[in-house]
Design a protein around this motif. Structure first.
Motif, mmCIF file in Angstrom:
data_model
loop_
_atom_site.group_PDB
_atom_site.id
_atom_site.type_symbol
_atom_site.label_atom_id
_atom_site.label_comp_id
_atom_site.label_asym_id
_atom_site.label_seq_id
_atom_site.Cartn_x
_atom_site.Cartn_y
_atom_site.Cartn_z
ATOM 1 N N LYS A 52 0.834 -1.199 0.000
ATOM 2 C CA LYS A 52 0.000 0.000 0.000
ATOM 3 C C LYS A 52 0.876 1.259 0.000
ATOM 4 N N ASP A 53 0.255 2.381 -0.313
ATOM 5 C CA ASP A 53 0.964 3.656 -0.368
ATOM 6 C C ASP A 53 1.710 3.939 0.934
ATOM 7 N N GLN A 54 2.901 4.511 0.792
ATOM 8 C CA GLN A 54 3.687 5.076 1.894
ATOM 9 C C GLN A 54 4.077 4.037 2.953
ATOM 10 N N GLN A 55 4.199 2.799 2.554
ATOM 11 C CA GLN A 55 4.672 1.771 3.476
ATOM 12 C C GLN A 55 6.171 1.562 3.315
ATOM 13 N N MET A 56 6.826 1.196 4.410
ATOM 14 C CA MET A 56 8.198 0.718 4.362
ATOM 15 C C MET A 56 8.163 -0.759 4.702
ATOM 16 N N VAL A 57 8.750 -1.586 3.823
ATOM 17 C CA VAL A 57 8.730 -3.031 4.044
ATOM 18 C C VAL A 57 10.147 -3.580 3.996
ATOM 19 N N SER A 58 10.309 -4.765 4.583
ATOM 20 C CA SER A 58 11.612 -5.430 4.573
ATOM 21 C C SER A 58 11.389 -6.918 4.805
ATOM 22 N N GLY A 59 12.454 -7.694 4.576
ATOM 23 C CA GLY A 59 12.416 -9.121 4.859
ATOM 24 C C GLY A 59 11.899 -9.957 3.710
ATOM 25 N N PHE A 60 11.876 -11.273 3.939
ATOM 26 C CA PHE A 60 11.328 -12.213 2.959
ATOM 27 C C PHE A 60 10.454 -13.227 3.679
ATOM 28 N N PRO A 61 9.170 -13.300 3.281
ATOM 29 C CA PRO A 61 8.505 -12.365 2.371
ATOM 30 C C PRO A 61 8.385 -10.983 3.003
ATOM 31 N N ALA A 62 8.419 -9.952 2.186
ATOM 32 C CA ALA A 62 8.422 -8.586 2.699
ATOM 33 C C ALA A 62 7.144 -8.301 3.498
ATOM 34 N N GLN A 63 7.326 -7.605 4.606
ATOM 35 C CA GLN A 63 6.214 -7.199 5.452
ATOM 36 C C GLN A 63 6.551 -5.816 6.011
ATOM 37 N N PRO A 64 5.579 -5.138 6.657
ATOM 38 C CA PRO A 64 5.904 -3.826 7.231
ATOM 39 C C PRO A 64 7.176 -3.891 8.072
#
Length: 341
Positions: free
Chosen positions: A303-315
């Motif tokens: 979604k807009d303006q989210q920062m994600v990381s990791g695998f699988p990517a999450q907030p």
């Protein structure tokens, strides 16, 4: 106008003049003479340097620089330019001491191969061993370096630089003020196949690539043509070296994509997205103003303006909590195991 960096003008400038140029707050002697800009660790007593981040603030006291660009006042030095955006000030001062110069010399090298139906603006430069095919248009003040191959029915706008050994396939459209670095391939077939009787059959990729204005693409990057819709790179986007952008991908304006990112294809990327190095992307949509941390694996829409990381990517905060939990579980396991020895 096509520009390139030249040697310092050796134009002595007062600290006051640099403050006026950048809009920065001046601390120290306004009449201090500055001759150039340099990095912290090799600046001399006639240079100004820049401090970017906390780590470099600690290094500032060791630098021989005459003055410093910084966002927070440095207690150990006297001459400073305080600004909320040190990178912008640095860029402005670099251009002051190293002004750009036009590098296009209108010419067609006799050892280039230009189709008679190609249309080259009289104020363009085509270097040796470059091939330009039928019905391709090259704009004003554009420099095509040596060993570039450009297919048929392409359009390259004004003020572009295409560096050596770039390959541009048929029907690619490139806007104005675009820079493409060496060994990049634009418009190669997308990776589209289906299986028949256990063998892979090719799906024709019948669309192309559109690159909007003010885009810069690093070296050794591949941007595949679309299958049924064009692959597109939005206005102002910056793409690093060694990036794979697959067929039907639509990169929005002002994206920043670091090295070794790979798209599987068909992803729509919103405006102003930043993607860290070695990210893998296999999802239909990434919203506007998102940040994807390095080495993430994106398998779901963002979604807009989210920062994600990791695998699988999450907030990102969820990923931090998850990693902290795993480390805690591992420490408990290790303590239990050690106690049994």
């Amino acid at each position: 106008m096509i520009l390139s960096l030249k040697k310092s003008t050796n134009n002595p400038t007062t600290l006051s003049q640099l403050a006026e140029l950048t809009g920065a707050q001046l601390l120290g002697d306004p009449a201090l003479i500055i001759h150039d800009i340099a990095a912290l660790n090799n600046a001399t007593a006639s240079d100004i340097t820049v401090v970017l981040g906390t780590h470099y603030r600690k290094e500032a006291s060791k630098s021989e620089a005459a003055a410093f660009i910084t966002d927070k006042q440095l207690p150990e030095v006297s001459a400073q330019l305080l600004t909320s955006d040190p990178r912008k000030a640095m860029a402005e001062i670099i251009l002051h001491f190293h002004p750009n110069q036009e590098i296009v010399h209108p010419s067609i090298h006799p050892q280039s191969a230009i189709h008679p139906h190609a249309k080259l603006h009289p104020h363009s430069q085509i270097d040796a061993f470059t091939v330009i095919n039928e019905n391709t248009h090259i704009g004003s003040n554009t420099h095509i370096h040596s060993h570039v191959s450009i297919g048929s029915d392409c359009k390259i706008g004004d003020n572009c630089i295409i560096y050596p050994q770039v390959t541009i396939y048929d029907k690619v459209s490139i806007g104005n003020n675009v820079i493409i670095h060496a060994n990049t391939v634009i418009g190669s077939d997308g990776f589209g196949f289906y299986q028949l009787n256990g063998e892979w059959q090719k799906i024709s990729q019948i669309k192309s690539v559109i690159i909007d204005d003010n885009v810069e693409i690093g070296s050794n990057t591949s941007i595949d043509r679309g299958c049924l819709i064009d692959t597109r790179i939005g206005k102002g986007s910056k793409i690093d070296n060694l990036v794979q952008i697959s067929h039907n991908t639509d990169i929005g304006p002002n994206a920043a994509i670091a090295a070794q990112v790979g798209f599987t294809g068909g992803t729509k990327v919103g405006d102003g997205v930043m993607i860290g190095g070695q990210v893998g992307i296999d999802t239909p949509e990434i919203g506007e103003k998102c940040i994807i941390a390095a080495k993430s694996g994106v398998t779901k829409n963002i979604k807009d303006q989210q920062m994600v990381s990791g695998f699988p990517a999450q907030p990102h905060q969820d990923e931090l909590s998850y990693q902290a939990y795993l480390r805690g579980q591992y420490r408990q396991y290790k303590r239990k195991k050690d106690s049994q020895k």
